[in-house]
Motif scaffolding. Sequence first.
Motif, PDB file in Angstrom:
ATOM      1  N   VAL A 198     -26.511   7.207  25.447  1.00 39.09           N
ATOM      2  CA  VAL A 198     -25.957   8.456  25.969  1.00 39.09           C
ATOM      3  C   VAL A 198     -24.650   8.696  25.231  1.00 39.09           C
ATOM      4  CG1 VAL A 198     -25.087   9.682  27.986  1.00 39.09           C
ATOM      5  CG2 VAL A 198     -27.000   8.092  28.225  1.00 39.09           C
ATOM      6  N   ALA A 199     -24.616   9.753  24.395  1.00 39.50           N
ATOM      7  CA  ALA A 199     -23.452  10.045  23.560  1.00 39.50           C
ATOM      8  C   ALA A 199     -22.822  11.354  24.006  1.00 39.50           C
ATOM      9  CB  ALA A 199     -23.858  10.122  22.093  1.00 39.50           C
ATOM     10  N   MET A 200     -21.549  11.274  24.401  1.00 39.42           N
ATOM     11  CA  MET A 200     -20.808  12.462  24.844  1.00 39.42           C
ATOM     12  C   MET A 200     -19.731  12.803  23.829  1.00 39.42           C
ATOM     13  SD  MET A 200     -20.371  11.279  28.826  1.00 39.42           S
ATOM     14  CE  MET A 200     -20.590   9.526  28.482  1.00 39.42           C
ATOM     15  N   HIS A 201     -19.619  14.089  23.487  1.00 32.54           N
ATOM     16  CA  HIS A 201     -18.611  14.573  22.549  1.00 32.54           C
ATOM     17  C   HIS A 201     -17.822  15.671  23.247  1.00 32.54           C
ATOM     18  CE1 HIS A 201     -16.849  15.387  18.592  1.00 32.54           C
ATOM     19  NE2 HIS A 201     -16.960  16.678  18.885  1.00 32.54           N
ATOM     20  N   LEU A 202     -16.514  15.443  23.425  1.00 34.11           N
ATOM     21  CA  LEU A 202     -15.707  16.356  24.229  1.00 34.11           C
ATOM     22  C   LEU A 202     -14.454  16.784  23.472  1.00 34.11           C
ATOM     23  CD1 LEU A 202     -16.434  13.595  26.260  1.00 34.11           C
ATOM     24  CD2 LEU A 202     -16.343  15.550  27.816  1.00 34.11           C
ATOM     25  N   PRO A 203     -14.086  18.063  23.570  1.00 35.46           N
ATOM     26  CA  PRO A 203     -12.835  18.510  22.943  1.00 35.46           C
ATOM     27  C   PRO A 203     -11.632  18.005  23.709  1.00 35.46           C
ATOM     28  CG  PRO A 203     -13.816  20.291  24.216  1.00 35.46           C
ATOM     29  CD  PRO A 203     -14.794  19.158  24.256  1.00 35.46           C
ATOM     30  N   VAL A 204     -10.565  17.746  22.977  1.00 33.80           N
ATOM     31  CA  VAL A 204      -9.329  17.252  23.575  1.00 33.80           C
ATOM     32  C   VAL A 204      -8.315  18.378  23.583  1.00 33.80           C
ATOM     33  CG1 VAL A 204      -7.431  15.603  23.334  1.00 33.80           C
ATOM     34  CG2 VAL A 204      -9.789  14.898  22.878  1.00 33.80           C
TER      35      VAL A 204
END
Length: 427
Positions: A392-398
């Motif tokens: 499960v790979a999550m990519h989130l803006p900071v």
Amino acid sequence: MTLLSEPDLTDPSAGRSRSRVGWVLTAVGIVAVAFWFVRNGVLEQLPVWAWTVGAVALAAWTLREVVRSPRVTTAAAAVMVVAGAAAVVPTRSLMLVAVIVGIVVLQSSIALPVWTGAVATLVALVEIAVVASIDGASVQFVLGTSGGLVLGVLVGFSRRQYRAAEAQARQAERDQQRAELLADRARAARDVHDVLAHSLGGLVLQLDAVEALLEAGRVDEAATRAGAARTLAADGLAEARRAVHALRDDGTSDRDRLGSAADVTDATRASGQDARHEPPVPRADLHALVTAHRDFGGEVVVVGDLALADLDEAHRRVVVATTREALSNARRHAPGRPVSLSVIRDGDALDVVVANPLSSGGHGLVGIRERFAELGTDATVEAGRSEDEFVVAMHLPVAAASSDAAGRSDAVDDRGTHADRSAGPDA
């Protein structure tokens, strides 16, 4: 969410409040036409049939204003057109006012076909032409009245377009309310799923550990495990109450709902539990998730900072919920296998990856993509099998405000395996 009741879209007068000024102007119009109708009728000695049809038209006009019912309005407007048109020639075009009002009403009603006004105009024009030919009126008179009838059609069509736009706006609002209701139910369903997957699943593991410890004669450790199981059950109950509350009162903010759930848990702790029995699943970071997974007998290899300090509350909450579901699935589908949890800062983005070996086959995560879609940002998630692992790979803006903090956290290889073999996972 409660759907507000809307007026019937087929009602030409639905949802339209009549102002006092409108009532006064209409009443003045009816009185003025009635006065001149009587005055001119007496002076010109109108025939009985003209008095009759004129009076019927005025009565229909009055009824239409007094009784605001769709059926009455439509019937009264039709009578105004038919009776008023017959009296146009004898009254020297005075009753043309009632005919035009009737045409406007029929043409503007969205409950009737769009050609209704045109048909009413044609009927009125035929009546006027017939009476004019019998009475010896000029062609110019008939053409002049026909211009007024066409004007009534145009005004009615303009009103019809306005009312249709209003009806569409109301329908769009109701559709949006339904969509929000379904979204709230979907979110509540995901919350309930999390409760069942994490709290109840973990409760089973804890009770199994208690049983094993009691069989081994380790009563003190079994009592500790029982207390932890009790706290876990209380926390699960608080989460379930929060999910139900979300359906009953969507006017409460997420912060208030989380607060109410925390109040339930705090009350449980105050009832006699000590500091060792903290809830295993806080809603702010990943630390307690890792602790709980290890308490359940699992092994987690952590790389990076679990505090998620660079994320706002909404993104952090979604990451915690997604990770909780991933760990629960790992315990259920790959018990005893090590799980890796990586939190990596990459420029202005943060990547959170949960991976575990597959014992057999693959498994899916329900509701994850919906959670990320509801954020409305560039955050993405991918969940699926990669070779012999489920990832499960999550990519989130900071947030831009936290960009200066990039790279300040050194990678941490935090390896922890529960030492008590009797508490091993058995999903």
